[in-house]
Write a protein that holds these residues in place. Structure first.
Motif, PDB file in Angstrom:
ATOM      1  N   ASN A  64       0.806  -1.214   0.000  1.00 14.08           N
ATOM      2  CA  ASN A  64       0.000   0.000   0.000  1.00 14.08           C
ATOM      3  C   ASN A  64       0.840   1.266   0.000  1.00 14.08           C
ATOM      4  O   ASN A  64       0.298   2.350  -0.110  1.00 14.08           O
ATOM      5  N   MET A  65       2.143   1.154   0.125  1.00 14.18           N
ATOM      6  CA  MET A  65       2.998   2.333   0.149  1.00 14.18           C
ATOM      7  C   MET A  65       3.805   2.396  -1.144  1.00 14.18           C
ATOM      8  O   MET A  65       4.530   1.473  -1.472  1.00 14.18           O
ATOM      9  N   ALA A  66       3.639   3.472  -1.855  1.00 20.54           N
ATOM     10  CA  ALA A  66       4.387   3.649  -3.093  1.00 20.54           C
ATOM     11  C   ALA A  66       5.830   4.009  -2.759  1.00 20.54           C
ATOM     12  O   ALA A  66       6.104   4.557  -1.692  1.00 20.54           O
ATOM     13  N   PRO A  67       6.791   3.735  -3.654  1.00 19.94           N
ATOM     14  CA  PRO A  67       8.190   4.076  -3.374  1.00 19.94           C
ATOM     15  C   PRO A  67       8.409   5.566  -3.141  1.00 19.94           C
ATOM     16  O   PRO A  67       9.286   5.938  -2.391  1.00 19.94           O
ATOM     17  N   LYS A  68       7.598   6.419  -3.772  1.00 18.78           N
ATOM     18  CA  LYS A  68       7.790   7.853  -3.559  1.00 18.78           C
ATOM     19  C   LYS A  68       7.393   8.274  -2.148  1.00 18.78           C
ATOM     20  O   LYS A  68       7.887   9.248  -1.625  1.00 18.78           O
ATOM     21  N   ASN A  69       6.500   7.543  -1.501  1.00 17.03           N
ATOM     22  CA  ASN A  69       6.083   7.859  -0.138  1.00 17.03           C
ATOM     23  C   ASN A  69       6.999   7.252   0.913  1.00 17.03           C
ATOM     24  O   ASN A  69       6.876   7.564   2.081  1.00 17.03           O
ATOM     25  N   MET A  70       7.903   6.394   0.506  1.00 12.14           N
ATOM     26  CA  MET A  70       8.776   5.723   1.453  1.00 12.14           C
ATOM     27  C   MET A  70       9.732   6.722   2.121  1.00 12.14           C
ATOM     28  O   MET A  70      10.075   6.583   3.282  1.00 12.14           O
ATOM     29  N   PHE A  71      10.145   7.745   1.389  1.00  9.93           N
ATOM     30  CA  PHE A  71      11.043   8.741   1.969  1.00  9.93           C
ATOM     31  C   PHE A  71      10.325   9.658   2.939  1.00  9.93           C
ATOM     32  O   PHE A  71      10.950  10.274   3.792  1.00  9.93           O
ATOM     33  N   LEU A  72       9.017   9.769   2.833  1.00  9.84           N
ATOM     34  CA  LEU A  72       8.246  10.637   3.710  1.00  9.84           C
ATOM     35  C   LEU A  72       7.685   9.898   4.916  1.00  9.84           C
ATOM     36  O   LEU A  72       6.851  10.446   5.634  1.00  9.84           O
ATOM     37  N   ASP A  73       8.133   8.683   5.144  1.00  6.91           N
ATOM     38  CA  ASP A  73       7.690   7.930   6.298  1.00  6.91           C
ATOM     39  C   ASP A  73       8.198   8.626   7.561  1.00  6.91           C
ATOM     40  O   ASP A  73       9.340   9.093   7.615  1.00  6.91           O
ATOM     41  N   ARG A  74       7.382   8.682   8.585  1.00  5.89           N
ATOM     42  CA  ARG A  74       7.744   9.434   9.791  1.00  5.89           C
ATOM     43  C   ARG A  74       8.922   8.825  10.530  1.00  5.89           C
ATOM     44  O   ARG A  74       9.594   9.508  11.285  1.00  5.89           O
ATOM     45  N   ARG A  75       9.210   7.547  10.313  1.00 10.72           N
ATOM     46  CA  ARG A  75      10.351   6.918  10.980  1.00 10.72           C
ATOM     47  C   ARG A  75      11.684   7.417  10.426  1.00 10.72           C
ATOM     48  O   ARG A  75      12.714   7.288  11.074  1.00 10.72           O
ATOM     49  N   ASN A  76      11.678   7.993   9.234  1.00  9.38           N
ATOM     50  CA  ASN A  76      12.923   8.458   8.617  1.00  9.38           C
ATOM     51  C   ASN A  76      13.320   9.862   9.056  1.00  9.38           C
ATOM     52  O   ASN A  76      14.468  10.250   8.879  1.00  9.38           O
ATOM     53  N   PHE A  77      12.405  10.631   9.627  1.00  9.18           N
ATOM     54  CA  PHE A  77      12.711  12.019   9.940  1.00  9.18           C
ATOM     55  C   PHE A  77      13.803  12.164  10.986  1.00  9.18           C
ATOM     56  O   PHE A  77      14.583  13.111  10.951  1.00  9.18           O
ATOM     57  N   LYS A  78      13.894  11.227  11.943  1.00 12.11           N
ATOM     58  CA  LYS A  78      14.966  11.324  12.941  1.00 12.11           C
ATOM     59  C   LYS A  78      16.331  11.127  12.282  1.00 12.11           C
ATOM     60  O   LYS A  78      17.314  11.770  12.670  1.00 12.11           O
ATOM     61  N   TRP A  79      16.393  10.291  11.247  1.00  9.34           N
ATOM     62  CA  TRP A  79      17.661  10.077  10.558  1.00  9.34           C
ATOM     63  C   TRP A  79      17.977  11.256   9.656  1.00  9.34           C
ATOM     64  O   TRP A  79      19.140  11.633   9.507  1.00  9.34           O
ATOM     65  N   PHE A  80      16.948  11.850   9.067  1.00 12.97           N
ATOM     66  CA  PHE A  80      17.166  13.055   8.266  1.00 12.97           C
ATOM     67  C   PHE A  80      17.679  14.197   9.143  1.00 12.97           C
ATOM     68  O   PHE A  80      18.540  14.976   8.731  1.00 12.97           O
ATOM     69  N   ALA A  81      17.168  14.306  10.374  1.00  8.90           N
ATOM     70  CA  ALA A  81      17.639  15.328  11.307  1.00  8.90           C
ATOM     71  C   ALA A  81      19.099  15.075  11.687  1.00  8.90           C
ATOM     72  O   ALA A  81      19.893  16.029  11.801  1.00  8.90           O
ATOM     73  N   CYS A  82      19.460  13.824  11.864  1.00  6.39           N
ATOM     74  CA  CYS A  82      20.842  13.472  12.197  1.00  6.39           C
ATOM     75  C   CYS A  82      21.784  13.831  11.046  1.00  6.39           C
ATOM     76  O   CYS A  82      22.865  14.398  11.269  1.00  6.39           O
ATOM     77  N   ILE A  83      21.377  13.541   9.832  1.00  2.00           N
ATOM     78  CA  ILE A  83      22.189  13.877   8.661  1.00  2.00           C
ATOM     79  C   ILE A  83      22.277  15.391   8.496  1.00  2.00           C
ATOM     80  O   ILE A  83      23.340  15.934   8.187  1.00  2.00           O
ATOM     81  N   GLY A  84      21.168  16.091   8.731  1.00  2.00           N
ATOM     82  CA  GLY A  84      21.175  17.556   8.648  1.00  2.00           C
ATOM     83  C   GLY A  84      22.083  18.186   9.691  1.00  2.00           C
ATOM     84  O   GLY A  84      22.797  19.152   9.411  1.00  2.00           O
ATOM     85  N   ALA A  85      22.073  17.641  10.909  1.00  4.56           N
ATOM     86  CA  ALA A  85      22.969  18.153  11.955  1.00  4.56           C
ATOM     87  C   ALA A  85      24.426  17.920  11.569  1.00  4.56           C
ATOM     88  O   ALA A  85      25.285  18.773  11.832  1.00  4.56           O
ATOM     89  N   ALA A  86      24.710  16.803  10.931  1.00  3.86           N
ATOM     90  CA  ALA A  86      26.074  16.532  10.475  1.00  3.86           C
ATOM     91  C   ALA A  86      26.499  17.543   9.418  1.00  3.86           C
ATOM     92  O   ALA A  86      27.636  18.035   9.438  1.00  3.86           O
ATOM     93  N   LEU A  87      25.601  17.878   8.513  1.00  2.00           N
ATOM     94  CA  LEU A  87      25.933  18.867   7.484  1.00  2.00           C
ATOM     95  C   LEU A  87      26.169  20.244   8.088  1.00  2.00           C
ATOM     96  O   LEU A  87      27.076  20.977   7.657  1.00  2.00           O
ATOM     97  N   VAL A  88      25.377  20.597   9.089  1.00  4.03           N
ATOM     98  CA  VAL A  88      25.582  21.890   9.762  1.00  4.03           C
ATOM     99  C   VAL A  88      26.921  21.902  10.485  1.00  4.03           C
ATOM    100  O   VAL A  88      27.668  22.898  10.421  1.00  4.03           O
ATOM    101  N   LEU A  89      27.255  20.813  11.170  1.00  2.00           N
ATOM    102  CA  LEU A  89      28.547  20.749  11.860  1.00  2.00           C
ATOM    103  C   LEU A  89      29.711  20.793  10.876  1.00  2.00           C
ATOM    104  O   LEU A  89      30.750  21.386  11.161  1.00  2.00           O
ATOM    105  N   MET A  90      29.542  20.169   9.709  1.00  2.00           N
ATOM    106  CA  MET A  90      30.595  20.252   8.693  1.00  2.00           C
ATOM    107  C   MET A  90      30.776  21.682   8.208  1.00  2.00           C
ATOM    108  O   MET A  90      31.908  22.138   8.018  1.00  2.00           O
TER     109      MET A  90
END
Length: 69
Positions: A36-62
């Motif tokens: 029921n989940m299309a591949p385009k919606n897989m990136f918008l899954d709420r479980r991924n946002f914590k990892w996106f925040a971690c990657i974003g914090a790494a980019l800011v620190l860089m």
């Protein structure tokens, strides 16, 4: 001090990418059963946002580490 921020940024980036990879794998295996989940919606899954925040914090620190060198 820039060594500390660079190390922290690298650690956050590795943790974020690895965690996101494992979450995407779990989501992909879960959607194969549900279909029921299309591949385009897989990136918008709420479980991924914590990892996106971690990657974003790494980019800011860089960016902060590069400004101070």
């Amino acid at each position: 001090m820039s060594y500390v921020t660079s190390f922290a940024a690298a650690a956050l980036l590795i943790i974020g990418l690895a965690g996101n990879g494992f979450e995407m794998r779990k989501a992909r295996l879960g959607t194969m059963r549900d279909e029921n989940m299309a591949p385009k919606n897989m990136f918008l899954d709420r479980r991924n946002f914590k990892w996106f925040a971690c990657i974003g914090a790494a980019l800011v620190l860089m960016a902060i580490g590069n400004v101070h060198t």
